[in-house]
Design a protein around this motif. Structure first.
Motif, PDB file in Angstrom:
ATOM      1  N   THR A 193      41.683  32.790  34.362  1.00  0.00           N
ATOM      2  CA  THR A 193      43.049  32.269  34.362  1.00  0.00           C
ATOM      3  C   THR A 193      43.035  30.751  34.435  1.00  0.00           C
ATOM      4  O   THR A 193      42.157  30.142  35.032  1.00  0.00           O
ATOM      5  CB  THR A 193      43.875  32.846  35.523  1.00  0.00           C
ATOM      6  N   ASP A 202      38.906  41.430  40.130  1.00  0.00           N
ATOM      7  CA  ASP A 202      39.645  40.321  40.740  1.00  0.00           C
ATOM      8  C   ASP A 202      38.921  38.997  40.495  1.00  0.00           C
ATOM      9  O   ASP A 202      39.545  37.980  40.163  1.00  0.00           O
ATOM     10  CB  ASP A 202      39.810  40.546  42.245  1.00  0.00           C
ATOM     11  N   THR A 203      37.598  39.014  40.646  1.00  0.00           N
ATOM     12  CA  THR A 203      36.799  37.809  40.396  1.00  0.00           C
ATOM     13  C   THR A 203      36.904  37.391  38.938  1.00  0.00           C
ATOM     14  O   THR A 203      37.058  36.200  38.624  1.00  0.00           O
ATOM     15  CB  THR A 203      35.328  38.058  40.760  1.00  0.00           C
ATOM     16  N   ASN A 233      40.222  35.775  38.258  1.00  0.00           N
ATOM     17  CA  ASN A 233      40.231  34.439  38.851  1.00  0.00           C
ATOM     18  C   ASN A 233      39.503  33.426  37.970  1.00  0.00           C
ATOM     19  O   ASN A 233      39.917  32.257  37.866  1.00  0.00           O
ATOM     20  CB  ASN A 233      39.575  34.463  40.236  1.00  0.00           C
ATOM     21  N   ASN A 284      44.858  27.199  35.519  1.00  0.00           N
ATOM     22  CA  ASN A 284      45.724  26.753  36.606  1.00  0.00           C
ATOM     23  C   ASN A 284      45.949  25.242  36.544  1.00  0.00           C
ATOM     24  O   ASN A 284      45.550  24.485  37.420  1.00  0.00           O
ATOM     25  CB  ASN A 284      45.115  27.156  37.957  1.00  0.00           C
ATOM     26  N   THR A 341      49.915  37.768  46.038  1.00  0.00           N
ATOM     27  CA  THR A 341      49.210  38.014  44.781  1.00  0.00           C
ATOM     28  C   THR A 341      49.947  39.094  44.009  1.00  0.00           C
ATOM     29  O   THR A 341      50.342  40.111  44.588  1.00  0.00           O
ATOM     30  CB  THR A 341      47.765  38.460  45.043  1.00  0.00           C
ATOM     31  N   ASN A 383      45.895  35.247  40.375  1.00  0.00           N
ATOM     32  CA  ASN A 383      44.622  34.678  40.816  1.00  0.00           C
ATOM     33  C   ASN A 383      44.632  34.530  42.333  1.00  0.00           C
ATOM     34  O   ASN A 383      45.321  33.668  42.882  1.00  0.00           O
ATOM     35  CB  ASN A 383      44.417  33.324  40.127  1.00  0.00           C
ATOM     36  N   SER A 384      43.873  35.366  43.027  1.00  0.00           N
ATOM     37  CA  SER A 384      43.873  35.359  44.492  1.00  0.00           C
ATOM     38  C   SER A 384      43.302  34.067  45.071  1.00  0.00           C
ATOM     39  O   SER A 384      43.679  33.654  46.173  1.00  0.00           O
ATOM     40  CB  SER A 384      43.073  36.555  45.022  1.00  0.00           C
ATOM     41  N   GLU A 385      42.405  33.416  44.332  1.00  0.00           N
ATOM     42  CA  GLU A 385      41.809  32.181  44.837  1.00  0.00           C
ATOM     43  C   GLU A 385      42.819  31.040  44.875  1.00  0.00           C
ATOM     44  O   GLU A 385      42.868  30.276  45.841  1.00  0.00           O
ATOM     45  CB  GLU A 385      40.597  31.792  43.985  1.00  0.00           C
TER      46      GLU A 385
END
Length: 276
Positions: A77, A70-71, A74, A79, A197, A148-150
């Motif tokens: 990607t 996941d990190t 993030n 944005n 997400t 991207n969870s962030e």
């Protein structure tokens, strides 16, 4: 003191880009090794790794590999977004698509922003629909997702800086509360958007989102290979109602990707409609 980039060799690059591809659909070309070096060197240093070989082993076998994947996603990607980007499609959504669906008697309308990045796109949609008074005429649900969870967390917070506003009209800013250098989206707009997400290239996204009337997927397909593009568009086709509308970025096309949509010239922009 600037952190020097940790170099990635050819074999490490092949392995790492395969991990990224399998978990996001994003394909890194051979000439993009420097991007992974630049974006991941600090992460490797934080984990006390001196080589990408150690990091790849960590991604594959460590007990925390799921969290690290996941990190990784993030970090790699992109944005880049801002409010009212490619406004022609947004205006057409409000004045034609949603208005026509309401006139046709549709009481519930679902719009999906995927990927939504830090939220500027779905919030732009909500603001324009509110200004047109369309929330009073139908139940309109705006769903926004990103891998991207962030950035999803930032979107939920709804805090922005001046860089997110590029040539927006003055009345648009009435939808924000200003605190110092920050602009916070007002709750009356925020309540119309639901964030989550999700990975648009996988079949599981269809069960997460369900059926939708309109999909915004702009400036994303350019990062996928042909297989990733076709899988994504197939997901979209399965999820769209009839009539169903797909909005891509101005430089993107479904040519050689799918024959399941009809291209519609919508004035200053292009819209794709699901074939019956």
């Amino acid at each position: 003191m600037l952190l020097s980039s940790i170099k990635i060799n050819d074999q490490e690059f092949v392995e790492l880009k395969d991990v990224i591809y399998r978990n996001s659909g994003i394909m890194f070309a051979e000439n993009k090794k420097y991007l992974l070096e630049n974006r991941l060197s600090k992460r490797l240093a934080d984990l006390n790794f001196t080589t990408f070989k150690d990091y790849i082993y960590y991604l594959k076998y460590d007990i925390k590999k799921r969290q690290e994947l996941d990190t990784l996603i993030n970090l790699v990607t992109i944005n880049e977004t801002y409010f009212l980007r490619e406004r022609g499609q947004l205006d057409y959504l409000v004045s034609n698509i949603v208005s026509d669906l309401i006139k046709a008697g549709k009481k519930s309308i679902k719009i999906w922003s995927a990927p939504c990045s830090t939220g500027e796109e779905p919030y732009s949609i909500a603001i324009l629909l509110k200004n047109a008074g369309l929330f009073d005429k139908a139940s309109i649900d705006i769903i926004a997702t990103d891998i991207n969870s962030e950035v999803v967390a930032l979107a939920k917070k709804g805090e922005y800086r001046q860089a997110s506003f590029r040539g927006v009209p003055a009345d648009f800013m009435r939808n924000f509360d200003v605190q110092g250098q920050s602009y916070f989206i007002k709750d009356e707009i925020k309540r119309h958007v639901r964030f989550n997400t999700g990975n648009i290239t996988t079949p599981t996204i269809t069960s997460l989102i369900g059926k939708v009337d309109v999909i915004f997927c702009r400036n994303v397909l350019i990062y996928f290979d042909m297989d990733g593009k076709q899988r994504t568009i197939k997901n979209f086709h399965n999820m769209l109602t009839e009539p169903g509308y797909l909005c891509l970025g101005h430089s993107e096309t479904l040519n050689k990707i799918s024959e399941d949509f009809t291209m519609k010239n919508a004035g200053t922009c292009i819209i794709y409609m699901k074939k019956k």
